[in-house]
Design a protein around this motif. Structure first.
Motif, PDB file in Angstrom:
ATOM      1  N   ALA A  17       0.826  -1.206   0.000  1.00  0.00           N
ATOM      2  CA  ALA A  17       0.000   0.000   0.000  1.00  0.00           C
ATOM      3  C   ALA A  17       0.859   1.254   0.000  1.00  0.00           C
ATOM      4  N   HIS A  18       2.046   1.166   0.639  1.00  0.00           N
ATOM      5  CA  HIS A  18       2.924   2.340   0.671  1.00  0.00           C
ATOM      6  C   HIS A  18       4.337   1.931   1.054  1.00  0.00           C
ATOM      7  N   VAL A  19       5.288   2.741   0.579  1.00  0.00           N
ATOM      8  CA  VAL A  19       6.702   2.583   0.914  1.00  0.00           C
ATOM      9  C   VAL A  19       7.192   3.880   1.535  1.00  0.00           C
ATOM     10  N   PHE A  20       7.886   3.767   2.669  1.00  0.00           N
ATOM     11  CA  PHE A  20       8.542   4.914   3.287  1.00  0.00           C
ATOM     12  C   PHE A  20      10.043   4.652   3.264  1.00  0.00           C
ATOM     13  N   CYS A  21      10.803   5.604   2.722  1.00  0.00           N
ATOM     14  CA  CYS A  21      12.242   5.397   2.570  1.00  0.00           C
ATOM     15  C   CYS A  21      13.018   6.598   3.100  1.00  0.00           C
ATOM     16  N   SER A  22      14.136   6.328   3.741  1.00  0.00           N
ATOM     17  CA  SER A  22      15.049   7.389   4.168  1.00  0.00           C
ATOM     18  C   SER A  22      15.618   8.118   2.960  1.00  0.00           C
ATOM     19  N   PRO A  23      15.942   9.406   3.104  1.00  0.00           N
ATOM     20  CA  PRO A  23      16.521  10.156   1.986  1.00  0.00           C
ATOM     21  C   PRO A  23      17.971   9.793   1.666  1.00  0.00           C
ATOM     22  N   ARG A  24      18.680   9.143   2.587  1.00  0.00           N
ATOM     23  CA  ARG A  24      20.087   8.855   2.366  1.00  0.00           C
ATOM     24  C   ARG A  24      20.275   7.904   1.186  1.00  0.00           C
ATOM     25  N   GLN A  25      21.337   8.104   0.403  1.00  0.00           N
ATOM     26  CA  GLN A  25      21.521   7.344  -0.830  1.00  0.00           C
ATOM     27  C   GLN A  25      21.677   5.848  -0.577  1.00  0.00           C
ATOM     28  N   ARG A  26      22.211   5.452   0.565  1.00  0.00           N
ATOM     29  CA  ARG A  26      22.365   4.020   0.839  1.00  0.00           C
ATOM     30  C   ARG A  26      20.999   3.345   0.995  1.00  0.00           C
ATOM     31  N   ALA A  27      20.024   4.096   1.515  1.00  0.00           N
ATOM     32  CA  ALA A  27      18.663   3.566   1.624  1.00  0.00           C
ATOM     33  C   ALA A  27      17.957   3.613   0.272  1.00  0.00           C
ATOM     34  N   GLN A  28      18.145   4.707  -0.459  1.00  0.00           N
ATOM     35  CA  GLN A  28      17.516   4.837  -1.776  1.00  0.00           C
ATOM     36  C   GLN A  28      18.019   3.753  -2.730  1.00  0.00           C
ATOM     37  N   SER A  29      19.320   3.486  -2.689  1.00  0.00           N
ATOM     38  CA  SER A  29      19.883   2.433  -3.534  1.00  0.00           C
ATOM     39  C   SER A  29      19.327   1.069  -3.144  1.00  0.00           C
ATOM     40  N   THR A  30      19.155   0.856  -1.848  1.00  0.00           N
ATOM     41  CA  THR A  30      18.607  -0.407  -1.363  1.00  0.00           C
ATOM     42  C   THR A  30      17.178  -0.597  -1.859  1.00  0.00           C
ATOM     43  N   LEU A  31      16.395   0.455  -1.814  1.00  0.00           N
ATOM     44  CA  LEU A  31      15.015   0.380  -2.320  1.00  0.00           C
ATOM     45  C   LEU A  31      15.014   0.016  -3.803  1.00  0.00           C
ATOM     46  N   ASP A  32      15.883   0.656  -4.581  1.00  0.00           N
ATOM     47  CA  ASP A  32      15.964   0.367  -6.015  1.00  0.00           C
ATOM     48  C   ASP A  32      16.307  -1.104  -6.254  1.00  0.00           C
ATOM     49  N   LEU A  33      17.271  -1.608  -5.495  1.00  0.00           N
ATOM     50  CA  LEU A  33      17.718  -2.988  -5.686  1.00  0.00           C
ATOM     51  C   LEU A  33      16.661  -3.993  -5.249  1.00  0.00           C
TER      52      LEU A  33
END
Length: 234
Positions: A63-79
């Motif tokens: 229903a929703h994703v909440f992600c930290s702004p830090r690039q290590r978290a953003q990259s993890t979400l992408d992967l």
């Protein structure tokens, strides 16, 4: 892998993969440290095993994703999600990047190991009768435990608002959180309604997934899912 008969919404918490500062134990708050090659492999392995159609984290049920702004978290979400699934969720307005789930702001302790933090504080004449504990003492120049609690409670209320209408079935309402080791442990405490100083020891490896849910299909009984079965896919 996922139980298709399950009707209680779940909250998946995902820690980002390894960074260079993860390896040497340095506190990493606002510093934008990238994943190592090994960190990328950790997340890809987790995603291949646990994310996908009829797997533990089924993107069609998010229903929703909440992600930290830090690039290590953003990259993890992408992967974890892959380009097509992430693009679909973005178009549906289901991904929020928020400081509410950013790592603890370590302030003056950024890039310092806990061992060295304790030594520095002793040199300043602090903690003469006890050992520094971030859960009660916070960080000089950074966040206090109360400030972290306030933002986590705000996020948790947002999750309640998303999931409350679906406690007994209906549209799928799982939530995915992608963030950092320390803030996810703090999130777990607050999800269970424990005070920040509650001595609840937890570990979470880089690239790991944890699962929260609710007891008795009740929004007032948030719980940690300490074990679950994996029915055979037909």
């Amino acid at each position: 892998m996922s139980d298709q008969n399950s009707t209680t919404p779940r909250v998946f918490i995902a820690r980002h993969g390894e960074t260079e500062w993860t390896i040497n134990g340095r506190c990493t708050g606002k510093s934008d440290i990238p994943l190592t090659a090994n960190g990328v492999g950790q997340v890809r392995g987790t995603g291949q095993l646990l994310v996908g159609d009829r797997k533990l984290i089924d993107p069609s049920k998010i229903a929703h994703v909440f992600c930290s702004p830090r690039q290590r978290a953003q990259s993890t979400l992408d992967l974890l999600l892959g380009d097509s699934q992430k693009d679909k969720l973005v178009k549906e307005g289901k991904i929020t990047t928020t400081e509410d789930i950013a790592e603890w702001d370590y302030g003056d302790y950024e890039g310092v190991t806990p061992h060295d933090i304790r030594a520095l504080r002793k040199e300043k004449g602090l903690d003469t009768d006890k050992t520094w504990d971030i859960w009660t003492d916070g960080c000089e120049g950074g966040e206090s435990a109360e400030q972290v609690r306030e933002r986590l409670d705000r996020l948790i209320q947002s999750i309640y608002n998303i999931q409350k209408p679906h406690m007994n079935g209906g549209a799928a309402a799982d939530v995915l959180i992608v963030a950092h080791g320390h803030i996810l442990r703090a999130f777990t405490k607050r999800w269970l309604k424990y005070p920040m100083e509650f001595p609840f020891t937890m570990m979470m490896e880089p690239g790991a997934i944890g699962v929260m849910s609710y007891a008795h299909h009740n929004i007032s009984e948030p719980a940690i899912l300490i074990g679950m079965g994996f029915p055979q896919n037909s």
